[in-house]
Write an enzyme that holds these catalytic residues in place. Structure first.
Site, PDB file in Angstrom:
ATOM      1  N   GLU A 299       0.843  -1.190   0.000  1.00  0.00           N
ATOM      2  CA  GLU A 299       0.000   0.000   0.000  1.00  0.00           C
ATOM      3  C   GLU A 299       0.881   1.244   0.000  1.00  0.00           C
ATOM      4  OE1 GLU A 299      -1.729  -0.938   4.283  1.00  0.00           O
ATOM      5  OE2 GLU A 299      -2.130   1.117   3.725  1.00  0.00           O
TER       6      GLU A 299
ATOM      7  N   CYS B  39      -3.771  -3.281   4.046  1.00  0.00           N
ATOM      8  CA  CYS B  39      -2.929  -4.340   4.607  1.00  0.00           C
ATOM      9  C   CYS B  39      -3.381  -5.748   4.235  1.00  0.00           C
ATOM     10  CB  CYS B  39      -2.894  -4.226   6.129  1.00  0.00           C
ATOM     11  SG  CYS B  39      -2.501  -2.581   6.699  1.00  0.00           S
TER      12      CYS B  39
ATOM     13  N   HIS C 205      -3.747  -9.531  11.876  1.00  0.00           N
ATOM     14  CA  HIS C 205      -3.066  -8.338  11.356  1.00  0.00           C
ATOM     15  C   HIS C 205      -2.689  -7.483  12.571  1.00  0.00           C
ATOM     16  CE1 HIS C 205      -1.980  -4.683   9.469  1.00  0.00           C
ATOM     17  NE2 HIS C 205      -3.042  -4.028   9.911  1.00  0.00           N
TER      18      HIS C 205
HETATM   19  N1  CAA Z   1       0.799   3.686  30.224  1.00  0.00           N
HETATM   20  C1  CAA Z   1       0.090   2.624  29.748  1.00  0.00           C
HETATM   21  N2  CAA Z   1      -0.851   2.754  28.779  1.00  0.00           N
HETATM   22  C2  CAA Z   1      -1.070   3.989  28.259  1.00  0.00           C
HETATM   23  C3  CAA Z   1      -0.375   5.123  28.715  1.00  0.00           C
HETATM   24  C4  CAA Z   1       0.607   4.940  29.750  1.00  0.00           C
HETATM   25  N3  CAA Z   1       1.335   5.967  30.226  1.00  0.00           N
HETATM   26  N4  CAA Z   1      -0.818   6.192  28.015  1.00  0.00           N
HETATM   27  C5  CAA Z   1      -1.759   5.750  27.153  1.00  0.00           C
HETATM   28  N5  CAA Z   1      -1.917   4.418  27.305  1.00  0.00           N
HETATM   29  C6  CAA Z   1      -2.790   3.526  26.548  1.00  0.00           C
HETATM   30  C7  CAA Z   1      -4.178   4.096  26.278  1.00  0.00           C
HETATM   31  O1  CAA Z   1      -5.065   3.888  27.354  1.00  0.00           O
HETATM   32  C8  CAA Z   1      -4.566   3.334  25.037  1.00  0.00           C
HETATM   33  O2  CAA Z   1      -4.962   2.019  25.384  1.00  0.00           O
HETATM   34  P1  CAA Z   1      -6.439   1.491  25.007  1.00  0.00           P
HETATM   35  O3  CAA Z   1      -6.596   1.688  23.538  1.00  0.00           O
HETATM   36  O4  CAA Z   1      -6.431   0.075  25.419  1.00  0.00           O
HETATM   37  O5  CAA Z   1      -7.377   2.380  25.770  1.00  0.00           O
HETATM   38  C9  CAA Z   1      -3.221   3.168  24.289  1.00  0.00           C
HETATM   39  O6  CAA Z   1      -2.198   3.384  25.261  1.00  0.00           O
HETATM   40  C10 CAA Z   1      -3.013   4.178  23.171  1.00  0.00           C
HETATM   41  O7  CAA Z   1      -3.227   5.455  23.695  1.00  0.00           O
HETATM   42  P2  CAA Z   1      -4.130   6.503  22.911  1.00  0.00           P
HETATM   43  O8  CAA Z   1      -5.399   5.868  22.480  1.00  0.00           O
HETATM   44  O9  CAA Z   1      -4.203   7.753  23.680  1.00  0.00           O
HETATM   45  O10 CAA Z   1      -3.180   6.713  21.624  1.00  0.00           O
HETATM   46  P3  CAA Z   1      -3.381   7.678  20.410  1.00  0.00           P
HETATM   47  O11 CAA Z   1      -4.774   8.173  20.315  1.00  0.00           O
HETATM   48  O12 CAA Z   1      -2.299   8.684  20.427  1.00  0.00           O
HETATM   49  O13 CAA Z   1      -3.077   6.686  19.197  1.00  0.00           O
HETATM   50  C11 CAA Z   1      -4.077   5.264  17.555  1.00  0.00           C
HETATM   51  C12 CAA Z   1      -3.716   5.423  19.020  1.00  0.00           C
HETATM   52  C13 CAA Z   1      -5.204   6.249  17.215  1.00  0.00           C
HETATM   53  C14 CAA Z   1      -4.517   3.849  17.298  1.00  0.00           C
HETATM   54  C15 CAA Z   1      -2.827   5.637  16.720  1.00  0.00           C
HETATM   55  O14 CAA Z   1      -1.741   4.809  17.039  1.00  0.00           O
HETATM   56  C16 CAA Z   1      -3.060   5.553  15.221  1.00  0.00           C
HETATM   57  O15 CAA Z   1      -3.678   6.427  14.603  1.00  0.00           O
HETATM   58  N6  CAA Z   1      -2.510   4.491  14.575  1.00  0.00           N
HETATM   59  C17 CAA Z   1      -2.610   4.330  13.115  1.00  0.00           C
HETATM   60  C18 CAA Z   1      -3.903   3.686  12.712  1.00  0.00           C
HETATM   61  C19 CAA Z   1      -3.974   2.241  13.142  1.00  0.00           C
HETATM   62  O16 CAA Z   1      -2.982   1.559  13.275  1.00  0.00           O
HETATM   63  N7  CAA Z   1      -5.196   1.748  13.320  1.00  0.00           N
HETATM   64  C20 CAA Z   1      -5.401   0.353  13.672  1.00  0.00           C
HETATM   65  C21 CAA Z   1      -6.630  -0.222  13.004  1.00  0.00           C
HETATM   66  S1  CAA Z   1      -6.566   0.060  11.236  1.00  0.00           S
HETATM   67  C22 CAA Z   1      -5.435  -1.088  10.684  1.00  0.00           C
HETATM   68  O17 CAA Z   1      -5.093  -2.011  11.361  1.00  0.00           O
HETATM   69  C23 CAA Z   1      -4.861  -0.882   9.334  1.00  0.00           C
HETATM   70  C24 CAA Z   1      -3.450  -0.424   9.478  1.00  0.00           C
HETATM   71  O18 CAA Z   1      -2.531  -1.225   9.503  1.00  0.00           O
HETATM   72  C25 CAA Z   1      -3.187   1.007   9.582  1.00  0.00           C
END
Ligand code: CAA
Length: 440
Positions: free
Chosen positions: A83, A120, A244
């Site tokens: 991709e 993916c 995945h």
């Molecule tokens: N200690 C322990 N845990 C902590 C923490 C700390 N100090 N601070 C935060 N966390 C935890 C949060 O509680 C959260 O856990 P849960 O989801 O279980 O609640 C986790 O860490 C992540 O924290 P946030 O949700 O605050 O993180 P974020 O909003 O900054 O980013 C995300 C998360 C939105 C998934 C981001 O990584 C992202 O956009 N990723 C790209 C998109 C992606 O991978 N999506 C996955 C599904 S789509 C897919 O799979 C296709 C692909 O390959 C892209």
């Protein structure tokens, strides 16, 4: 019927490492636990300035052919799943075949080459295509090479930045395979979604939170569809479930959802009946609503049980080991998860011949596929040939300033930068490297 499946695997990681706890978190002003515990990631593999999806794919495919003693004439099909943009007309497989031809002193004129795109999940779709091609008898005794290759980079300060990665997985699909036999047992969940897009742009526009929900929704549908093909399923029917893995935290959620969903559809009434000592269980409740509430309560609590933890430690945890140190490889990610699970089992001397895997793939946009595979005798020898641990160890550990510079190079300034710094580049010998358009 002759078995068809994955006969060999080679993995190629990007040469650089971005340590999330030591390097990325302090620079972002974040608690390292967000990455190591929350997302479940310790580091990302990052591509060096002379690496891209072609060089990584070609290096993985060359190693695969070299190790298996294959010549171009043995290969009837080369499919690349990616991709990451490279050329909007020529498939990446033509570039990779061109690289390989320089080394093998022979060409792939007879081979069908293509490129698959569906985020993916296209790595798995390419494996399916190769399986169908062989099953249809169109391979004339030749094998297929499927290469899943991606540079999974995000814009600076995008929430996805912590989940970056880069690498390629090359798989040989053939008759009488040495790792897993594929089957026709498949289920799909698919819908037109806009959770993750890259329309003519370098880095994705991603609605991260929504993408997590879409992943789970499509996975639930794929499990339902799979059950209509395979009949009744239970999590214990599969030794491992490689998902995945954009980041291990996503798989933690998917595994919990999958487990609850499958159990709710199978033995839940019997287990509840045993727990409350009443069979048939429905008659112990005053109303259908009360019965449904009891089932919901029971399934919600399932992931807190020892039974679930034991299942997770066997079926899921081993599949995450490599991913924790390399990040998201998009199309290669689920195939890395399978390799990871098998590698851990090999290291623990677990005899898996005859055991089944349930492989759960996902691509944004969006589609999930769940399919069954059977591990074949001798799988350990193929998995023992992987050197991914050494590759991970050998990566150059970037400082944050170096990371910023390399990220810029992989941004659209790439061509100019490569030209400017061409003299300073010291790419390794004996592997394919990118040294500018037209000079590969
Ligand atoms: N200690 C322990 N845990 C902590 C923490 C700390 N100090 N601070 C935060 N966390 C935890 C949060 O509680 C959260 O856990 P849960 O989801 O279980 O609640 C986790 O860490 C992540 O924290 P946030 O949700 O605050 O993180 P974020 O909003 O900054 O980013 C995300 C998360 C939105 C998934 C981001 O990584 C992202 O956009 N990723 C790209 C998109 C992606 O991978 N999506 C996955 C599904 S789509 C897919 O799979 C296709 C692909 O390959 C892209």
């Amino acid at each position: 019927m002759t078995a068809v499946g994955i006969d060999a695997i080679e993995i190629w990681t990007g040469k650089l490492k971005l340590d999330l706890a030591e390097t990325f978190a302090p620079a972002q002003g974040d608690d390292p636990g967000k990455y190591t515990k929350g997302l479940g990631l310790h580091a990302s593999s990052f591509p060096d300035v002379y690496e891209d999806i072609v060089t990584m794919g070609a290096n993985a495919a060359y190693r695969l052919m070299d190790r298996k003693g294959l010549e171009p004439d043995d290969i009837g099909r080369i499919d690349v799943a990616t991709e990451s943009s490279f050329d909007n007309s020529k498939p990446v497989s033509t570039y990779i075949a061109g690289c390989l031809e320089q080394v093998f002193d022979d060409d792939f004129h007879h081979a069908n080459k293509g490129e698959r795109k569906f985020a993916c999940i296209s790595g798995t779709q390419s494996v399916d295509d190769a399986y169908n091609w062989i099953r249809a008898g169109r391979n004339r005794g030749r094998a297929a090479i499927v290469i899943a290759t991606d540079t999974a980079l995000y814009a600076r300060d995008d929430p996805g930045e912590a989940t970056q990665g880069a690498g390629a997985v090359a798989m040989l699909i053939d008759e009488e395979p040495a790792i897993v036999e594929l089957s026709t047992e498949q289920g799909y969940g698919s819908a037109d979604e806009t959770d993750f897009l890259k329309p003519n742009q370098q880095f994705p526009s991603v609605d991260g939170k929504r993408s997590v929900k879409v992943y789970l929704a499509r996975m639930r549908e794929a499990l339902d569809d799979f059950a209509t093909v395979s009949g009744s399923i239970h999590p214990d029917d599969y030794h491992m479930i490689p998902f995945h893995t954009p980041f291990p935290g996503m798989v933690r959620k998917a595994a919990a959802l999958g487990y609850r969903h499958i159990v709710r559809g199978t033995d839940v009434e019997d287990v509840l009946a045993e727990e409350i000592g009443h069979q048939p269980v429905r008659e112990a409740f005053d109303s259908e609503d009360a019965f449904n509430d009891a089932i919901r309560e029971y399934t919600d609590a399932l992931t807190e049980t020892e039974r679930y933890r034991d299942w997770y430690n066997q079926a899921i945890e081993p599949t995450l080991e490599i991913s924790r140190h390399v990040g998201n490889w998009y199309t290669g990610s689920v195939h890395l998860a399978r390799a990871s699970g098998l590698k851990v089992a090999m290291e623990q001397d677990i005899d898996l011949a005859g055991e089944k895997l349930l492989v759960a793939s996902y691509g944004s946009g969006a589609q999930a596929e769940v399919h069954a595979e059977t591990i074949v005798p001798g799988w350990e020898d193929e998995i023992a040939a992987l050197d991914i641990d050494d590759q991970i160890q050998r990566r150059y550990d970037l400082s944050f300033e170096e990371y910023e510079e390399v990220h810029d190079v992989h941004n659209h300034a790439m061509d100019a930068h490569i030209e400017e710094d061409a003299e300073e580049l010291t790419p390794p010998e004996a592997e394919f490297v990118f040294d500018g358009w037209g000079r590969m």
